[in-house]
Motif scaffolding. Structure first.
Motif, PDB file in Angstrom:
ATOM      1  N   SER A 274       0.835  -1.209   0.000  1.00 35.29           N
ATOM      2  CA  SER A 274       0.000   0.000   0.000  1.00 35.29           C
ATOM      3  C   SER A 274       0.869   1.257   0.000  1.00 35.29           C
ATOM      4  N   SER A 301      -6.099   0.551  -7.179  1.00 40.36           N
ATOM      5  CA  SER A 301      -5.368  -0.711  -7.025  1.00 40.36           C
ATOM      6  C   SER A 301      -3.922  -0.580  -7.489  1.00 40.36           C
ATOM      7  N   VAL A 315     -12.660  -4.574 -10.019  1.00 40.19           N
ATOM      8  CA  VAL A 315     -12.047  -4.717  -8.703  1.00 40.19           C
ATOM      9  C   VAL A 315     -11.679  -3.347  -8.146  1.00 40.19           C
ATOM     10  N   ASP A 316     -11.557  -3.279  -6.832  1.00 39.31           N
ATOM     11  CA  ASP A 316     -11.284  -2.012  -6.163  1.00 39.31           C
ATOM     12  C   ASP A 316     -10.402  -2.264  -4.951  1.00 39.31           C
ATOM     13  N   ASN A 317      -9.393  -1.400  -4.774  1.00 35.97           N
ATOM     14  CA  ASN A 317      -8.580  -1.410  -3.551  1.00 35.97           C
ATOM     15  C   ASN A 317      -7.810  -2.709  -3.359  1.00 35.97           C
ATOM     16  N   LEU A 318      -7.308  -3.271  -4.463  1.00 35.28           N
ATOM     17  CA  LEU A 318      -6.552  -4.519  -4.393  1.00 35.28           C
ATOM     18  C   LEU A 318      -5.079  -4.287  -4.734  1.00 35.28           C
ATOM     19  N   HIS A 331      -6.118  -7.513  -0.334  1.00 36.56           N
ATOM     20  CA  HIS A 331      -6.807  -6.243  -0.115  1.00 36.56           C
ATOM     21  C   HIS A 331      -5.774  -5.227   0.335  1.00 36.56           C
ATOM     22  N   LYS A 332      -5.854  -4.024  -0.186  1.00 38.84           N
ATOM     23  CA  LYS A 332      -4.830  -3.019   0.097  1.00 38.84           C
ATOM     24  C   LYS A 332      -4.750  -2.683   1.580  1.00 38.84           C
ATOM     25  N   ASP A 333      -5.826  -2.862   2.302  1.00 40.35           N
ATOM     26  CA  ASP A 333      -5.826  -2.573   3.737  1.00 40.35           C
ATOM     27  C   ASP A 333      -5.255  -3.712   4.569  1.00 40.35           C
ATOM     28  N   LYS A 334      -4.921  -4.849   3.942  1.00 46.79           N
ATOM     29  CA  LYS A 334      -4.452  -6.021   4.683  1.00 46.79           C
ATOM     30  C   LYS A 334      -3.049  -6.466   4.262  1.00 46.79           C
TER      31      LYS A 334
END
Length: 468
Positions: A274, A301, A315-318, A331-334
């Motif tokens: 990220s 992403s 897809v979103d935020n990957l 997932h970008k938050d993980k």
């Protein structure tokens, strides 16, 4: 004179699968065509300095040397750590090397795996820091925070010393989000960058005062150094017993002469996928794309393709990262949890945590193309003027087909040349090696066949560099 000290260590877990234990992120080109190590050295062009002194793991020595060669970059030596012992001992080794010739340069200590997008601001901070370092202060660079980051330690500034420097009031551990917001709002806290500037002698004096066991171990390790080309090898047994401490813990948190110089240079330690997304250019939909990538209805992403076409729809935020031997989808938050995957790979004794399918050697590279029960096929490249170790195998035979360049082959008691579209057979038990006597890279296809094809079926007869 300023002596840059580039710390090029790293474990290669946070940016897996692109980063590996034997090829960590500082050797990758993540934000430009140059690697992070090369970028670190290139941004020094605006100040007068000696050729940099590098510190790296012994396993990475040929990668460092090759990247310096490709970048046309000089060095003052490459210190090889037989084991990692954190930043306090690493800097001590550099300081001892620096004062060995009765010199006392200012050491500009930099990590090889940081991104700094505003080079002018970086150089300006270094010039301001020199003023205090020349007075005998130990300067650290504090990054002006842009948001309440919980992944960094912080530095709280004290009294102002001049317009661009403050005494250090405290080093603060990574905070919770609410506390981090308070730090940012106060305007008195900076992110701890891990970059420093001080006289070599002053660092050694303070290390002797607060962590004499580290200094003693490093002195012993430097007594029995062996020099091989640009490589400086330490006494392994002496260095093994050295305490594992950071420079912050060993010196900076205890000295009364710590100074912080603010730096507002679009800095990142690229500690996660990220973070890499944040520092890369993005398209109108917030996507950072590298390699052969096609997107449709994709947003926010990070998508990286090394070897194959990667296509995404809806897809979103990957984070999606494709290499020759692995694919990561997160997932970008993980993305901080990628370390868990690396741990699983280690526990399963899988090579994917350790190195890439394409393996770098001092003489060139080899890349596995296909494998089956009784065969392996590799693409081998040998650099001009280089050759592999002479070795033999008990369980496999090999066929070599030259597809580019000229090969000098040692096969048993015979020596002969092969050119493009010619091949040879290496029987089981025959000592052999490949040399590139030409001016262009030698490329060949190697086909291994036999009952046992693992890399440990090898007997080194002549250890010229590193075999494979």
């Amino acid at each position: 004179m300023l002596l840059p000290v580039i710390m090029a260590g790293g474990s290669g877990s946070r940016l897996w699968p692109l980063s590996r234990t034997l090829y960590p992120k500082q050797f990758l080109a993540l934000t430009s065509n140059a690697t992070m190590l090369q970028e670190t050295i290139k941004r020094l062009d605006g100040i007068e300095h000696q050729a940099p002194l590098l510190i790296c793991n012994e396993d990475h020595r040929f990668i460092v040397a090759e990247q310096l060669r490709k970048g046309g970059m000089d060095n003052s030596g490459i210190i090889l750590e037989p084991v990692g012992r954190n930043t306090a001992p690493a800097i001590a080794l550099a300081a001892l090397k620096a004062v060995a010739n009765n010199e006392d340069p200012l050491l500009l200590v930099l990590a090889a795996d940081h991104v700094i997008q505003n080079t002018d601001a970086f150089l300006s901070s270094v010039k301001h820091a020199k003023v205090e370092a020349e007075k005998g202060k130990l300067v650290t660079f504090g990054i002006v925070p842009t948001h309440p980051e919980t992944g960094y330690g912080y530095i709280r500034r004290g009294n102002i010393l001049n317009r661009e420097a403050y005494s250090v009031d405290a080093f603060v551990e990574k905070p919770q989000l609410e506390t981090a917001q308070e730090y940012v709002d106060s305007g008195k806290y900076y992110w701890n960058s891990g970059m420093f500037l001080f006289k070599a002698s002053r660092y050694l004096e303070e290390l002797d005062k607060f962590a004499p066991d580290i200094l003693l171990s490093c002195k012993k390790a430097m007594l029995e150094t062996a020099t091989d080309l640009d490589f400086i090898r330490l006494d392994k047994n002496a260095f093994m017993i050295c305490p594992d401490d950071s420079v912050d813990y060993a010196v900076m948190e205890k000295t009364k002469d710590a100074v912080v110089v603010p730096m507002d240079a679009n800095w990142s330690d690229v500690g996660s996928w990220s973070a890499l997304w944040e520092v890369n250019e993005k398209d109108e939909y917030g996507n950072a794309l590298r390699g052969d990538v096609l997107v449709e209805n994709t947003h926010n992403s990070y998508i990286y393709s090394q070897d194959k076409l990667v296509a995404t729809v809806g897809v979103d935020n990957l984070v999606i990262v494709e290499t020759k031997d692995a694919v990561l989808v997160a997932h970008k938050d993980k993305v901080q949890d990628v370390k868990g995957i690396v741990s699983q790979l280690k526990q399963a004794n899988r090579y994917e945590y350790l190195q890439h399918r394409e393996v770098y050697r001092p003489w060139g590279t080899h890349d596995e193309i296909a494998e089956g029960d009784r065969f392996h096929v590799k693409h081998v490249m040998v650099k001009p003027g280089e050759r592999t170790a002479t070795q033999m195998h008990y369980h496999r035979a090999e066929h070599w087909v030259v597809v580019k360049g000229t090969a000098k082959v040692i096969n048993g008691d015979k020596s002969y040349l092969l050119t493009e579209n010619e091949s040879t057979y290496i029987p089981i038990g025959s000592p052999h090696s490949i040399e590139n006597p030409g001016q262009i890279p030698l490329e060949l296809i190697e086909v291994r066949s036999g009952s046992y094809l693992s890399e440990d079926d090898v007997v080194r007869i002549e250890d010229y560099g590193v075999g494979y």
